[in-house]
Design an enzyme around this catalytic site. Sequence first.
Site, PDB file in Angstrom:
ATOM      1  N   CYS A  13     -14.579   0.387   7.530  1.00 40.24           N
ATOM      2  CA  CYS A  13     -13.546  -0.281   6.727  1.00 40.24           C
ATOM      3  C   CYS A  13     -13.405   0.359   5.356  1.00 40.24           C
ATOM      4  O   CYS A  13     -14.400   0.702   4.703  1.00 40.24           O
ATOM      5  CB  CYS A  13     -13.886  -1.751   6.566  1.00 40.24           C
ATOM      6  SG  CYS A  13     -14.118  -2.626   8.129  1.00 40.24           S
TER       7      CYS A  13
ATOM      8  N   CYS B 196       0.816  -1.219   0.000  1.00 43.72           N
ATOM      9  CA  CYS B 196       0.000   0.000   0.000  1.00 43.72           C
ATOM     10  C   CYS B 196       0.848   1.267   0.000  1.00 43.72           C
ATOM     11  O   CYS B 196       0.341   2.357  -0.275  1.00 43.72           O
ATOM     12  CB  CYS B 196      -0.926   0.018   1.202  1.00 43.72           C
ATOM     13  SG  CYS B 196      -1.964  -1.443   1.360  1.00 43.72           S
TER      14      CYS B 196
ATOM     15  N   HIS C  33      -9.419   3.231  -1.585  1.00 39.69           N
ATOM     16  CA  HIS C  33      -8.071   2.707  -1.361  1.00 39.69           C
ATOM     17  C   HIS C  33      -7.623   1.792  -2.499  1.00 39.69           C
ATOM     18  O   HIS C  33      -7.518   0.575  -2.326  1.00 39.69           O
ATOM     19  CB  HIS C  33      -8.035   1.963  -0.029  1.00 39.69           C
ATOM     20  CG  HIS C  33      -6.693   1.414   0.338  1.00 39.69           C
ATOM     21  ND1 HIS C  33      -5.496   2.011  -0.022  1.00 39.69           N
ATOM     22  CD2 HIS C  33      -6.344   0.291   1.042  1.00 39.69           C
ATOM     23  CE1 HIS C  33      -4.486   1.292   0.435  1.00 39.69           C
ATOM     24  NE2 HIS C  33      -4.976   0.248   1.077  1.00 39.69           N
TER      25      HIS C  33
END
Length: 388
Positions: free
Chosen positions: A208, A86, A333
């Site tokens: 989340c 990430c 994300h």
Amino acid sequence: MRDVAVIGVGMHPFGKFLEKSLEDLARVAVWNAVEDSGVPPKEIEAAYVANSLGGLVTGQEGVRGQVILRDAGFSGIPIVNVENACASGTTALRCGWMEAALGVHDVILVLGVEKLFLPRTEDSIRILMADADVRLMDMGFQFIGWYAMELRKYMADYGWRKEHFAKVVEKNSFNGSLNPNAQYRKPLTAEQVLGSRLVADPLTLYMCAPMSDGAAAAVLCSRERAGRYTSRPLVEIAAIGLQSGRFADAGGAPRPSITTLAAKEAYERAGLGPEDVDVAEVHDAVAPSELYHYEDLGLCGKGEGAALIEAGRTRITGDIPVNTSGGLAARGHPVAATGLAQVAEIVWQLRGEAGPRQVADPKVGLVENTGGIVEDEAAVATVTLLKR
């Protein structure tokens, strides 16, 4: 070493784009950044392309950056592929920053792009799990479960409550509602967050980060040459710290997180401290993790993260605004694009161009970007300090 500025940033909005390829996503972000920079495309001298999971999604390995940038119209320059979970995007930024600072090139393009949505959700989840030690996958490991265990420690040790976690989502979903590049643009109340489906206690669905497709890019330039291209306030890279995970201490002795170590490196290189930070973007893969990132970055003491959110200090109108973009849970994300999207947000903030998300006169911004899991902590952490 020379001073290096980020003179252009751009994004492809984050979201679900089943019909779009990595090339489609990247092209938009790249050209938005190039246009923002004022640099004639032929004067871009090198490029770093961050992508973490494209090999598993598309089957294309080894030369993804060259293939992606060819489609965007760039070839015949050094192109380097970067993969670091990430934190791939900010790792690529660090590579470009060092190259420009050393005088190897003056103008460098940095791109982060990822595509995670597939027709079958189970395939997307399986691919995402490859950013952890694959042996953990065989034991049923999930990122959400790891975060849930971390948060339960804070609940036990410091009295943090689910209501604190919901307040983070309430704040960030409001910020995301103001961000045209965000995946989710609907403000949520704390009650809605707490009432959403339980995923891994204490985490509910709205706490989340989602899977996402998207891209973000930046154009770097030596400060001495930047005046040729832009008259905007220059946003310089003051420092970037990077640390990787360590083997577990068999004795269980307390130790600083790798985010704390990366922050220490960045602060020392820049000659700055947490008290100088006016706005921050942190890696909240689950929104409540934002609370312990406050602590890791020195924005508050150990166990005090919940008090910061309770007091409203990290709202856009607070004294230390955090995740004005909406954070990962609202903005989205797409793994390798996340760090550069965080950088774009801080650049817009420091240039006074963040619109309704704008904070009051920021001069120093921070980006914290972590990735992967090895043993009992993140595999990599970067902390980037930007200043005008």
